[in-house]
Design a protein around this motif. Structure first.
Motif, mmCIF file in Angstrom:
data_model
loop_
_atom_site.group_PDB
_atom_site.id
_atom_site.type_symbol
_atom_site.label_atom_id
_atom_site.label_comp_id
_atom_site.label_asym_id
_atom_site.label_seq_id
_atom_site.Cartn_x
_atom_site.Cartn_y
_atom_site.Cartn_z
ATOM 1 N N LEU A 72 -18.617 6.538 -62.657
ATOM 2 C CA LEU A 72 -18.162 6.187 -63.999
ATOM 3 C C LEU A 72 -19.348 5.939 -64.913
ATOM 4 O O LEU A 72 -19.448 6.525 -65.976
ATOM 5 C CB LEU A 72 -17.260 4.947 -63.977
ATOM 6 N N MET A 73 -20.236 5.033 -64.504
ATOM 7 C CA MET A 73 -21.365 4.725 -65.382
ATOM 8 C C MET A 73 -22.569 4.256 -64.587
ATOM 9 O O MET A 73 -22.434 3.591 -63.570
ATOM 10 C CB MET A 73 -20.983 3.669 -66.414
ATOM 11 N N THR A 74 -23.726 4.641 -65.077
ATOM 12 C CA THR A 74 -24.988 4.164 -64.537
ATOM 13 C C THR A 74 -25.366 2.920 -65.320
ATOM 14 O O THR A 74 -25.186 2.860 -66.540
ATOM 15 C CB THR A 74 -26.083 5.246 -64.695
ATOM 16 N N LEU A 75 -25.889 1.937 -64.619
ATOM 17 C CA LEU A 75 -26.291 0.685 -65.253
ATOM 18 C C LEU A 75 -27.799 0.612 -65.359
ATOM 19 O O LEU A 75 -28.523 1.337 -64.687
ATOM 20 C CB LEU A 75 -25.771 -0.498 -64.426
ATOM 21 N N ARG A 76 -28.257 -0.287 -66.198
ATOM 22 C CA ARG A 76 -29.689 -0.533 -66.292
ATOM 23 C C ARG A 76 -30.145 -1.256 -65.035
ATOM 24 O O ARG A 76 -29.352 -1.980 -64.413
ATOM 25 C CB ARG A 76 -30.005 -1.414 -67.504
ATOM 26 N N PRO A 77 -31.403 -1.097 -64.639
ATOM 27 C CA PRO A 77 -31.880 -1.785 -63.427
ATOM 28 C C PRO A 77 -31.687 -3.301 -63.498
ATOM 29 O O PRO A 77 -31.446 -3.935 -62.470
ATOM 30 C CB PRO A 77 -33.365 -1.417 -63.370
ATOM 31 N N ASP A 78 -31.757 -3.884 -64.695
ATOM 32 C CA ASP A 78 -31.613 -5.333 -64.797
ATOM 33 C C ASP A 78 -30.160 -5.786 -64.997
ATOM 34 O O ASP A 78 -29.883 -6.981 -65.051
ATOM 35 C CB ASP A 78 -32.502 -5.895 -65.906
ATOM 36 N N ASP A 79 -29.220 -4.848 -65.097
ATOM 37 C CA ASP A 79 -27.804 -5.215 -65.172
ATOM 38 C C ASP A 79 -27.352 -5.720 -63.812
ATOM 39 O O ASP A 79 -27.778 -5.205 -62.775
ATOM 40 C CB ASP A 79 -26.923 -4.004 -65.536
ATOM 41 N N ASN A 80 -26.462 -6.681 -63.819
ATOM 42 C CA ASN A 80 -25.857 -7.137 -62.582
ATOM 43 C C ASN A 80 -24.577 -6.326 -62.367
ATOM 44 O O ASN A 80 -23.591 -6.533 -63.071
ATOM 45 C CB ASN A 80 -25.540 -8.634 -62.670
ATOM 46 N N PRO A 81 -24.582 -5.401 -61.408
ATOM 47 C CA PRO A 81 -23.420 -4.538 -61.211
ATOM 48 C C PRO A 81 -22.150 -5.328 -60.882
ATOM 49 O O PRO A 81 -21.051 -4.922 -61.255
ATOM 50 C CB PRO A 81 -23.802 -3.619 -60.060
ATOM 51 N N ILE A 82 -22.301 -6.460 -60.205
ATOM 52 C CA ILE A 82 -21.131 -7.275 -59.857
ATOM 53 C C ILE A 82 -20.489 -7.829 -61.121
ATOM 54 O O ILE A 82 -19.264 -7.824 -61.269
ATOM 55 C CB ILE A 82 -21.521 -8.418 -58.894
ATOM 56 N N THR A 83 -21.303 -8.261 -62.061
ATOM 57 C CA THR A 83 -20.772 -8.790 -63.323
ATOM 58 C C THR A 83 -20.037 -7.705 -64.095
ATOM 59 O O THR A 83 -18.913 -7.914 -64.567
ATOM 60 C CB THR A 83 -21.913 -9.375 -64.182
ATOM 61 N N VAL A 84 -20.639 -6.524 -64.231
ATOM 62 C CA VAL A 84 -20.012 -5.419 -64.960
ATOM 63 C C VAL A 84 -18.744 -4.976 -64.238
ATOM 64 O O VAL A 84 -17.696 -4.766 -64.863
ATOM 65 C CB VAL A 84 -20.992 -4.236 -65.149
ATOM 66 N N LEU A 85 -18.815 -4.858 -62.920
ATOM 67 C CA LEU A 85 -17.661 -4.450 -62.117
ATOM 68 C C LEU A 85 -16.518 -5.460 -62.273
ATOM 69 O O LEU A 85 -15.364 -5.080 -62.464
ATOM 70 C CB LEU A 85 -18.077 -4.335 -60.647
ATOM 71 N N THR A 86 -16.842 -6.733 -62.230
ATOM 72 C CA THR A 86 -15.820 -7.777 -62.364
ATOM 73 C C THR A 86 -15.191 -7.741 -63.749
ATOM 74 O O THR A 86 -13.968 -7.866 -63.885
ATOM 75 C CB THR A 86 -16.419 -9.157 -62.058
#
Length: 180
Positions: free
Chosen positions: A125-139
């Motif tokens: 779906l989407m690539t995140l920035r290295p400093d993004d927290n994938p768990i936060t975005v996913l949640t």
């Protein structure tokens, strides 16, 4: 007499058709035409227009992700919106948006769709920035798609992989529809 018989056949056929709608979610999904598009929307929080991934349904347009971060070197929010919206469409067309997960592709954190809980990333779906927290975005995305958060996700590492099952069809039925 003939009119009554015809009416009875139509009534029985209609009853069968209506009862079948609730039993077969695939038929209901096939009937609902969902189109994911990137379009501008007015964001009341920032008082500006933002590129937004919308799910267009028979009910109207539903904001899924508002793209506001300029932190990607080569990708403006508009470019990200234009790249990600077709991925939502692909995931929806390939069996639905049922299991959201995080992962890594080309050493970048990503949010993707899995076909089953515990499965591999099937559709990016989407690539995140290295400093993004994938768990936060996913949640956040899971909360929106399960109807527990009002409004779209605002996209402004050694992280464990999580899986969230979402009822995307329910989201399409109940999420707020935006006006022009």
């Amino acid at each position: 007499m003939m009119n009554n018989k015809l009416f009875s056949v139509i009534a029985v056929s209609t009853g069968i058709a209506i009862s079948g709608i609730g039993l077969n979610s695939e038929s209901a999904k096939a009937q609902e035409q969902v189109q994911f598009v990137c379009a501008q929307s007015f964001d009341q929080q920032t008082n500006q227009k933002l590129p937004t991934t919308f799910a267009w349904t028979s009910r109207g347009k539903i904001a899924v992700v508002r793209w506001e971060t300029n932190a990607f070197k080569n990708f403006s929010p508009q470019t990200r919106c234009q790249k990600v919206s077709p991925r939502f469409q692909e995931a929806y067309d390939n069996g639905g948006i049922n299991f959201l997960t995080n992962g890594r592709i080309n050493q970048q954190p990503v949010i993707c769709i899995a076909r089953e809980s515990g499965g591999e990333c099937d559709t990016l779906l989407m690539t995140l920035r290295p400093d993004d927290n994938p768990i936060t975005v996913l949640t956040q995305l899971q909360e929106v798609l399960n109807g527990r958060q009002v409004g779209a996700v605002r996209h402004s590492s050694n992280v464990p992989q999580l899986y969230y099952q979402v009822d995307f069809e329910n989201f399409l039925r109940t999420a707020p529809v935006e006006s022009k």
